[in-house]
Design an enzyme around this catalytic site. Structure first.
Site, PDB file in Angstrom:
ATOM      1  CE  LYS A  33      38.735  57.180  31.666  1.00 11.17           C
ATOM      2  NZ  LYS A  33      38.147  56.148  30.441  1.00 11.17           N
ATOM      3  CB  THR A  34      39.518  52.296  34.987  1.00 12.27           C
ATOM      4  OG1 THR A  34      39.648  52.851  33.484  1.00 12.27           O
ATOM      5  CG2 THR A  34      38.896  50.626  35.431  1.00 12.27           C
ATOM      6  CG  ASP A 227      34.913  55.176  31.153  1.00 17.34           C
ATOM      7  OD1 ASP A 227      35.125  56.400  31.661  1.00 17.34           O
ATOM      8  OD2 ASP A 227      35.608  54.038  31.224  1.00 17.34           O
ATOM      9  CD  GLU A 228      36.672  56.240  27.590  1.00 16.04           C
ATOM     10  OE1 GLU A 228      36.681  57.420  26.627  1.00 16.04           O
ATOM     11  OE2 GLU A 228      37.301  55.796  27.618  1.00 16.04           O
ATOM     12  CD  GLN A 258      41.953  61.008  26.936  1.00 12.89           C
ATOM     13  OE1 GLN A 258      42.018  59.852  26.091  1.00 12.89           O
ATOM     14  NE2 GLN A 258      42.024  61.080  27.795  1.00 12.89           N
ATOM     15  NE  ARG A 601      46.628  57.346  24.909  1.00  9.39           N
ATOM     16  CZ  ARG A 601      45.555  57.432  25.926  1.00  9.39           C
ATOM     17  NH1 ARG A 601      44.968  55.710  25.851  1.00  9.39           N
ATOM     18  NH2 ARG A 601      45.528  58.562  26.168  1.00  9.39           N
TER      19      ARG A 601
END
Length: 721
Positions: A33-34, A227-228, A258, A601
């Site tokens: 996504k970044t 974002d997020e 998340q 992660r």
């Protein structure tokens, strides 16, 4: 265009090129996504011709903002990268431009928690309060509640009240709550300071009161990306609604799986129900995972699939097959730690670096056994989220020197005027406080005016004033990194640390200098000292890197947004992970999401472990339900729990599951509010314990408080006790 769209998958390409209207991207962990966000920014600039200064890109941390800024600079070649920041960092930009609307100067101070505590210390000393009257933590909470819930006109009051009026209210206050509250407002206004919680609220207040300023920002921000989005809270959501109110171009990215910050105000419903609030929403699913092996993804998909309140989806592997997910059952916590140490040494022997390996856990107390074993095995490690990097003594001192140069504020003066020692002890500081109070000036100005006074003979007060004046005269024409290096040298601060043999603190200062240099490089023309100081007050521990070759130990919350080649997730036991404080079905789903975040992660290797033994209350330890949630065929057991223990664990989980209610863990009343109970009568809410789902109420006819469930019928009552 081909360069911007190069190597993007179909969903990423669609996200980049969908520029108009309301767009929601559900982006799974490790789905790039970044990359999509930075390419979309570049697409808007390079292909559509949008000016970078008309684009807002909101990230969750300063670290991700810096990474995004660098990526966009590489793609566009433009030093202007628009507004790429956290919500709070963007509000600093709003206020630096328009704080005049609330009679604040552009050079206001952004206060962090240590600044707030320094203010409280001044108030307590001046008015003879102690921690028995109120702890600093309780005082901070009380101030925030009184600013918002109990006094909705707080901002109007604070803006319109003169400094003299605030001081009079502070001096006339006769109870601890009023003394602390008005003392804090006075200290804030005296140095034109805004704390973390003020930034968004002040911005919203300006927008509500001044239509011209609101419309200016709405028109300027032609495209907004967030974002997020699963972590957004109510205030941030309100700010977003205001900012996108003119152009209607809003692009949000998030993953409901998340959501792990509901305790901090995050509400996943903003993401899940986005189409209800905004018309004609386009939803894009980005599920291809570029981080983890298929084996890791199979395990995490199996785990998170047990949650009910989610969008049904699976992460899709793109990497080649790797090692199986390893699971280990140990007889004791010490044996579990020893197994981890053995696995780490095996990874090291196979060519991995210590820095490639991270140990995650649900709570800090878990590290005791791990640390003892690692020390014996001579495995170097570092613990994250101990003392935050920007909260360390030498970092705060260095930043206070920079603040003295730019602002000459009282908090910075009190911190560094006598560091290194300049013989400016308590007697002389008392003299300066009294002088400043009588003449309504700052402590530094009091010092400057009274340098010839007999009391400062034999001190280095004049040298300190000369240092500040010389740097203040020309700091605006010099790079921040140069100013920082020079002031640490000329003040004698670094010499003091060298004399003390404080090499670790000198290393931390070197790291600070490097971070300042990187900030200058990424921000270009915006990198003024005032701009840097305003934003560094918002930095967190996750914004500081540790490049040394050590195993990292950190909580799962700290690991959010990071990725590591090898992850050990330890102490996977009932009562630890999930936490024994988990009391509702919604809270249990959040615990499962937290486990999902921890496991995602891992890039190459994932190691899960738990141990038998006894909890603090003497109850037996069982394997976590999150291990049992995963299809057993997806785990490679080095040592499997005996069948009897698994059966006992399932019985325990079934029994505890019957105790999980619907989410009622939201207090209805705030501390200080009067309430009425059908049996106990009238009382005052003292506190709210979210972990127990209860108001703490001091009833008028009872000598001690009672914990009353949020579900119990309490009614609002009027009047004082």
């Amino acid at each position: 265009m081909e360069e911007i769209l190069l190597n993007l998958n179909g969903a990423q390409r669609e996200a980049v090129t969908s520029t108009e209207g309301f767009v929601r991207v559900i982006a799974g962990a490790g789905s790039g996504k970044t990359r999509a966000l930075s390419r979309r920014f570049a697409y808007l600039v390079n292909e559509l011709g949008i000016l970078p200064g008309n684009i807002l890109c909101v990230t969750f941390t300063n670290k991700s903002a810096n990474e995004m800024r660098q990526r966009i600079h590489n793609l566009t070649g433009d030093n202007d990268t628009g507004y790429i920041n956290t919500f709070h960092g963007f509000c600093v930009s709003i206020l630096q431009e328009d704080s005049h609307a609330v009679q604040y100067p552009k050079s206001f101070l952004v206060l962090d928690n240590s600044d707030v505590d320094a203010m409280l210390k001044i108030i307590y000393e001046e008015r003879g309060l102690t921690l028995r009257d109120m702890t600093f933590s309780k005082a901070r909470d009380m101030i925030e509640i009184r600013k918002t819930q109990k006094n909705p006109d707080y901002y109007l009051d604070m803006i319109t009240m003169s400094l003299d009026t605030l001081r009079r209210k502070y001096e006339e206050a006769d109870n601890a709550g009023d003394i602390i509250f008005y003392g804090y407002l006075y200290q804030e206004k005296k140095c034109f300071g805004l704390d973390y919680n003020d930034l968004i609220k002040f911005s919203l207040y300006i927008f509500a009161q001044n239509e011209a300023i609101r419309l200016k920002w709405q028109k300027r921000l032609e495209y907004i990306m967030i974002d997020e989005f699963q972590d957004i809270d109510a205030l941030q959501y309100r700010l977003m609604e205001v900012l996108c109110g003119y152009h209607g171009n809003l692009f949000i990215v998030g993953d409901p799986d998340q959501t792990i910050y509901t305790w901090r105000g995050a509400d996943v419903r903003y993401l899940l129900e986005f189409e209800r609030a905004f018309p004609k929403v386009k939803t894009i699913m980005m599920m291809e995972n570029y981080r983890s092996t298929p084996q890791i993804l199979a395990a995490v998909n199996s785990l998170i699939g047990k949650n009910k309140n989610r969008i049904d989806k699976d992460l899709l592997p793109t990497l080649p097959s790797g090692a199986p997910v390893v699971c280990h059952h140990a007889a004791t916590s010490e044996a579990e730690a020893a197994w981890m140490a053995g696995q780490i040494q095996a990874l090291r022997a196979a060519g991995a670096e210590y820095r490639d390996i991270t140990v995650l856990y649900r709570a800090h107390y878990i590290t005791r056994a791990v640390e003892e074993v690692f020390l014996r095995a001579e495995i170097p490690y570092t613990i994250y989220s101990g003392v935050q990097f920007f909260g360390r003594m030498e970092i705060k001192d260095a930043l206070s020197y920079l603040r003295m140069i730019a602002y000459k504020d009282d908090l910075s003066f009190l911190r560094v005027a006598n560091v290194p020692r300049r013989n400016l002890g308590e007697r002389r500081m008392k003299f300066l406080r009294e002088y400043a109070a009588e003449r309504r000036c700052s402590l530094y100005e009091a010092l400057r005016r009274s340098l010839e006074d007999e009391i400062f003979k034999g001190t280095k007060a004049a040298q300190f004033a000369a240092l500040v004046e010389s740097f203040s005269a020309d700091y605006a024409q010099r790079p921040i990194s140069e100013v920082l290096s020079a002031v640490l040298n000329e003040s004698g601060y670094e010499k003091m640390l060298r004399t003390e043999g404080s090499q670790e603190r000198l290393d931390n200062l070197a790291e600070l200098k490097q971070s300042v240099y990187e900030y200058e490089t990424s921000c270009g023309e915006e990198s003024t000292l005032e701009h840097y100081l305003a934003h560094v007050a918002l930095f967190t521990n996750s914004d500081a890197e540790d490049a040394r070759d050590k195993v990292k130990l950190m909580t799962v919350h700290t690991a959010k947004g990071l990725e590591f080649p090898y992850v050990f997730l330890c102490a996977m036991n009932e009562g630890i992970f999930p936490s024994r404080k988990t009391g509702t079905l919604q809270a249990m789903e959040e615990e499962r999401r937290l486990a999902f975040v921890a496991m995602t992660r891992a890039e190459k290797g994932l190691f899960l472990s738990e141990a038998e033994g006894r909890n603090f209350d003497g109850s037996p330890r069982y394997p976590s339900r999150f291990l049992l949630d995963i299809d057993p065929g997806l785990l490679a057991y080095t040592e499997k729990p005996r069948d009897g223990l698994i059966a006992e664990a399932r019985d325990y989980i079934a029994m505890s599951g019957r105790c999980l209610g619907e989410d009622a863990a939201r207090p209805l009343f705030s501390p200080g509010q009067r309430v009425k109970h059908s049996i106990f009568g009238l009382g005052t809410v003292v506190d709210a314990d979210r972990s127990k789902g209860a108001h703490i109420v001091q009833f008028d006819d009872m000598p001690t408080p009672r914990a009353i469930s949020f579900r119990a019928r309490l009614e609002e009552a009027q009047g004082a006790r």
